[in-house]
Enzyme design. Sequence first.
Site, short mmCIF file in Angstrom:
data_model
loop_
_atom_site.label_atom_id
_atom_site.label_comp_id
_atom_site.label_asym_id
_atom_site.label_seq_id
_atom_site.Cartn_x
_atom_site.Cartn_y
_atom_site.Cartn_z
N TYR A 303 31.39 -98.63 -27.87
CA TYR A 303 32.77 -98.08 -27.82
C TYR A 303 33.28 -98.44 -26.60
O TYR A 303 34.62 -98.80 -26.60
CB TYR A 303 32.41 -96.54 -27.71
CG TYR A 303 32.51 -95.83 -29.01
CD1 TYR A 303 32.04 -96.45 -30.33
CD2 TYR A 303 33.10 -94.34 -28.98
CE1 TYR A 303 32.27 -95.77 -31.52
CE2 TYR A 303 33.24 -93.65 -30.24
CZ TYR A 303 32.55 -94.48 -31.54
OH TYR A 303 33.01 -93.82 -32.72
N GLU A 310 40.25 -103.91 -26.89
CA GLU A 310 41.57 -103.37 -27.26
C GLU A 310 42.73 -103.59 -26.02
O GLU A 310 43.83 -104.10 -26.60
CB GLU A 310 41.64 -101.96 -27.77
CG GLU A 310 40.63 -101.78 -29.06
CD GLU A 310 40.55 -100.17 -29.49
OE1 GLU A 310 41.49 -99.40 -28.84
OE2 GLU A 310 39.62 -99.90 -30.16
#
Length: 386
Positions: A303, A310
Amino acid sequence: MAAVFTPFVYWAQRKDKLSLKEDLRDVSDPNVQLDEYSLTFRAYGHGAKGQHEYGFQMDFLKQVDPEKSMYRTTPQGVEFMLVKQDKQWWDRLVEQEKRPSFLKVDFDKWRDEGDSESEAEEEKARRLEEYRQESLKKFEEEMKEEMDSRAAIKYLKTWWLFAYNFFQFMGYSFVFFSCVVRYMMHHRDSFEHTWEFAGQMMMTCQLMSILEYIHAEVGLVNSSPFFPLMQTLGRNFILFMVIYPEELMYTQPVVTYLFITWSCIEVVRYPFYLFSIIGKENLPAKLFKVTQWLRYSIWIPLYPLGFLLEAYCIFTAVPYYERSNKFSYQLGQVRIHYPLLMKLYIMMLAGGATMLMKYMVRQRRRKAAVSRAKQRERAAAHQHVD
């Protein structure tokens, strides 16, 4: 918090059954929890206090059979038919000796073990019993139809969730192995064709993931709809508003790394959902435990890595959107500068990432607590046997 009122409950018994009827009209959203020892009920309806939420909990004097027991909602209330396990007359309905104030006797249905009547009364009682038997039979048939309908809905729900999770697992597996195998074969040269080979499938899977929010919202799965929605919107923004509109992004290494990270998370998550649908009792115990451990552990490194990728993807794309002016508009004196909005999104990404990881930490702790409780129960059972 709105008060929860207690409805009047009328009860009667036969040697093998109990009858309960709640004085609650226009019932909606009933929540019934029935086991061998107790009954818990909550629903919205119109009772003695008007239109409110009503509920109660009672512990039975003896055991009932929840599998054979049934209930139904009617415009006049909620009716229960509870099957006794001991097939004996009960002295009272509830475990406590003092009768609760909301519990009343249903004299229309009441029968006693020591009833004695004259011949005329016996004939009247016989006819009344025939009528009751016919009503009970009709009630049981209606309940059976309702249970069959619920079973059909549950069957369709199970197969839909299985098909959805299987499709997502196969789609993300294709993306993961396509990127990994091609990278092992061609190394950095594979970056140029990642979008060509895996982009379409990734977009399909990410669009399909919107269904996870819908599943939670309509109650198909027991989870909060907020976090699936937040994760889906975040990923789809990166995919459809950062990568897809700008062809120069297709060959960037960060796209390959991002696809591998996303798909690695999902290749572990969806098998866990599939195994949960199948039922861990139908699977090898170690297989389910390993899958569950991966589901609640592999996110710990992936994560944060995914969020960093991103953010880096946005930083990589900003110069391209600066030159092309895509999604940047002049509205009178106001200029909408899309690269600036992308930079602002990075701050939102940091906040969303923190919330999502805190949610996963709570989920992991909850699962760990349940596992420890089960281990203590097994240990206590073994000590009792010894």
